[in-house]
Design a protein around this motif. Structure first.
Motif, PDB file in Angstrom:
ATOM      1  N   GLU A  73      27.586  60.610  -2.568  1.00  0.00           N
ATOM      2  CA  GLU A  73      28.288  60.564  -1.469  1.00  0.00           C
ATOM      3  C   GLU A  73      27.339  60.350  -0.631  1.00  0.00           C
ATOM      4  O   GLU A  73      26.209  60.898  -0.446  1.00  0.00           O
ATOM      5  CB  GLU A  73      29.026  61.812  -1.083  1.00  0.00           C
ATOM      6  N   GLU A  74      27.398  59.314   0.298  1.00  0.00           N
ATOM      7  CA  GLU A  74      26.542  58.774   1.317  1.00  0.00           C
ATOM      8  C   GLU A  74      26.639  59.384   2.519  1.00  0.00           C
ATOM      9  O   GLU A  74      27.656  59.884   2.963  1.00  0.00           O
ATOM     10  CB  GLU A  74      26.780  57.257   1.526  1.00  0.00           C
ATOM     11  N   GLU A  75      25.431  60.102   3.014  1.00  0.00           N
ATOM     12  CA  GLU A  75      25.316  60.870   3.829  1.00  0.00           C
ATOM     13  C   GLU A  75      23.948  60.627   4.770  1.00  0.00           C
ATOM     14  O   GLU A  75      23.096  60.011   4.440  1.00  0.00           O
ATOM     15  CB  GLU A  75      25.074  62.374   3.612  1.00  0.00           C
ATOM     16  N   THR A  76      24.073  60.825   6.163  1.00  0.00           N
ATOM     17  CA  THR A  76      22.804  60.560   6.972  1.00  0.00           C
ATOM     18  C   THR A  76      22.144  62.012   6.976  1.00  0.00           C
ATOM     19  O   THR A  76      22.691  62.985   7.222  1.00  0.00           O
ATOM     20  CB  THR A  76      23.226  60.214   8.416  1.00  0.00           C
ATOM     21  N   VAL A  77      21.114  62.442   6.342  1.00  0.00           N
ATOM     22  CA  VAL A  77      20.339  63.446   6.019  1.00  0.00           C
ATOM     23  C   VAL A  77      19.195  63.458   6.989  1.00  0.00           C
ATOM     24  O   VAL A  77      18.110  62.682   6.993  1.00  0.00           O
ATOM     25  CB  VAL A  77      19.984  63.814   4.572  1.00  0.00           C
ATOM     26  N   ARG A  78      19.024  64.534   7.749  1.00  0.00           N
ATOM     27  CA  ARG A  78      17.658  65.004   8.535  1.00  0.00           C
ATOM     28  C   ARG A  78      16.844  65.910   7.649  1.00  0.00           C
ATOM     29  O   ARG A  78      17.230  66.784   7.219  1.00  0.00           O
ATOM     30  CB  ARG A  78      17.982  65.580   9.875  1.00  0.00           C
TER      31      ARG A  78
ATOM     32  N   PRO B  98      23.071  67.488   6.920  1.00  0.00           N
ATOM     33  CA  PRO B  98      24.103  68.330   7.415  1.00  0.00           C
ATOM     34  C   PRO B  98      23.956  69.565   6.560  1.00  0.00           C
ATOM     35  O   PRO B  98      23.483  69.665   5.510  1.00  0.00           O
ATOM     36  CB  PRO B  98      25.347  67.557   7.021  1.00  0.00           C
ATOM     37  N   GLU B  99      24.776  70.511   7.010  1.00  0.00           N
ATOM     38  CA  GLU B  99      24.758  71.816   6.319  1.00  0.00           C
ATOM     39  C   GLU B  99      25.334  71.907   4.890  1.00  0.00           C
ATOM     40  O   GLU B  99      24.849  72.505   3.850  1.00  0.00           O
ATOM     41  CB  GLU B  99      25.690  72.887   7.078  1.00  0.00           C
ATOM     42  N   SER B 100      26.363  70.617   4.614  1.00  0.00           N
ATOM     43  CA  SER B 100      26.923  70.635   3.248  1.00  0.00           C
ATOM     44  C   SER B 100      25.765  70.382   2.329  1.00  0.00           C
ATOM     45  O   SER B 100      25.780  70.770   1.181  1.00  0.00           O
ATOM     46  CB  SER B 100      27.927  69.659   3.371  1.00  0.00           C
ATOM     47  N   VAL B 101      24.742  69.380   2.683  1.00  0.00           N
ATOM     48  CA  VAL B 101      23.800  68.955   2.072  1.00  0.00           C
ATOM     49  C   VAL B 101      22.688  70.068   1.654  1.00  0.00           C
ATOM     50  O   VAL B 101      22.109  70.478   0.370  1.00  0.00           O
ATOM     51  CB  VAL B 101      22.919  67.694   2.504  1.00  0.00           C
ATOM     52  N   VAL B 102      22.334  70.915   2.936  1.00  0.00           N
ATOM     53  CA  VAL B 102      21.658  72.172   2.615  1.00  0.00           C
ATOM     54  C   VAL B 102      22.311  73.132   1.543  1.00  0.00           C
ATOM     55  O   VAL B 102      21.460  73.473   0.738  1.00  0.00           O
ATOM     56  CB  VAL B 102      21.479  72.909   4.076  1.00  0.00           C
ATOM     57  N   GLU B 103      23.322  73.374   1.711  1.00  0.00           N
ATOM     58  CA  GLU B 103      24.140  73.955   0.627  1.00  0.00           C
ATOM     59  C   GLU B 103      23.968  73.586  -0.806  1.00  0.00           C
ATOM     60  O   GLU B 103      23.656  74.316  -1.917  1.00  0.00           O
ATOM     61  CB  GLU B 103      25.628  74.273   0.954  1.00  0.00           C
TER      62      GLU B 103
END
Length: 339
Positions: free
Chosen positions: A247-252, A309-314
């Motif tokens: 899933e494409e996300e903008t990740v910091r 985002p928190e979802s990617v951290v998880e």
């Protein structure tokens, strides 16, 4: 004495001799040219050689005379310079998707683009044996068929396989043929991929070219052109890690300063790196969040941290916990060691 049928080809053979036998370090004299021509059953006199060399110069060949104890001639400029040929040889021998056999064939052809003396120099840098190479010899024909599909605006059908632990081909979907609209070919992480539109799934997909087989053209026109009108293939590939989808996300992500070179290598010089303190910087990147991307970040240990985002951290937390379970309870192991 009757003239050889090759006599009419004298100029062509003379050009061939200059291309193959001479370079700036190896000139050839007129008597040597006459001897070489005789190997092709062509007779020549000194005066005719001088006239022929002038004709070849007028044709555009950069023939230079080297004066010493004897005057020699060599071809100064060729289609490829030696450093360019060395670069091509390096690319072929290091490309994983080119088989060992085809690598040697291609390198032999590259050698024919220079003199025999320069060819010996190229041979000294060839190290193909022992390198990881694909086992699929048909990749070259696959590339050609995919290009034909792109040019003719047609869908292609093919079978797609993986290797089992016994190194045998196992066809996906039980051997049922895939049908896709090919739009581009890209080389990523030493593998060749076809970028295509899958009409049944309604999305862009990519396929390893060396794992495609039995490719056939269809009579059906391609679908999905609207998805490729504004698609930058380089940007598309950069978002994927080892070409795995997600899933494409903008990740910091926060990195230690010493990793700036790694980040530029991965995301390009245009990536925006904002200092967060004296020792760290933060980037915001658009990526396909796959296990391969998460493993890439995890590989830097405490030197990299996903902020949002928190979802990617998880997702990364879940992956790391699963990896820890593979090795038992690390805390208990540490206690036992200290006892």
């Amino acid at each position: 004495m009757p003239r050889s049928s090759n006599q009419k080809l004298k100029l062509l053979y003379l050009m061939k001799i200059l291309q193959e036998k001479t370079d700036e370090h190896h000139a050839i004299t007129v008597p040597e040219l006459i001897t070489e021509l005789a190997r092709y059953d062509i007779s020549a006199e000194r005066k005719s050689i001088y006239d022929d060399l002038e004709a070849l110069k007028l044709f555009g060949l950069d023939i230079v005379s080297a004066r010493g104890r004897t005057t020699g001639y060599y071809l100064a400029s060729k289609d490829f310079e030696l450093p360019e040929l060395k670069l091509l040889v390096d690319s072929v021998q290091s490309s994983k998707f080119i088989t060992h056999k085809k690598s040697m064939e291609l390198i032999k052809k590259i050698e024919s683009l220079c003199s025999v003396w320069e060819g010996q120099s190229l041979q000294r840098q060839v190290y193909v044996a022992g390198r990881v190479k694909t086992m699929n010899e048909s990749i070259y024909y696959n590339v050609d068929k995919i290009h034909t599909g792109i040019v003719d605006n047609k869908k292609i059908s093919f079978k797609y396989f993986e290797y089992s632990v016994t190194k045998e081909k196992v066809f996906r979907h039980g051997g049922v043929r895939y049908v896709a609209s090919p739009y581009a070919l890209t080389w990523d992480d030493e593998n060749y991929y076809m970028i295509a539109y899958d009409s049944s799934a309604g999305q862009i997909k990519h396929y390893r070219v060396d794992k495609m087989t039995d490719i056939a053209m269809t009579e059906e026109g391609r679908d999905g052109s609207e998805h490729f009108q504004n698609l930058d293939i380089a940007v598309y590939s950069k978002k994927l890690f080892s070409m795995f989808s997600g899933e494409e996300e903008t990740v910091r992500i926060e990195f230690e300063n010493r990793l700036i070179g790694v980040v530029i290598d991965r995301f390009g010089r245009d990536v925006s790196a904002v200092p967060s303190d004296e020792a760290h910087f933060v980037v915001s990147v658009s990526v396909a969040v796959s296990p391969q991307f998460l493993a890439w970040v995890a590989g830097f240990g405490s030197e990299a941290k996903i902020l949002s985002p928190e979802s990617v951290v998880e997702k990364l937390t879940v992956l790391l916990r699963a990896a820890l379970r593979q090795y038992g309870n690390p805390a208990a192991a540490a206690t036992k060691q200290g006892a």
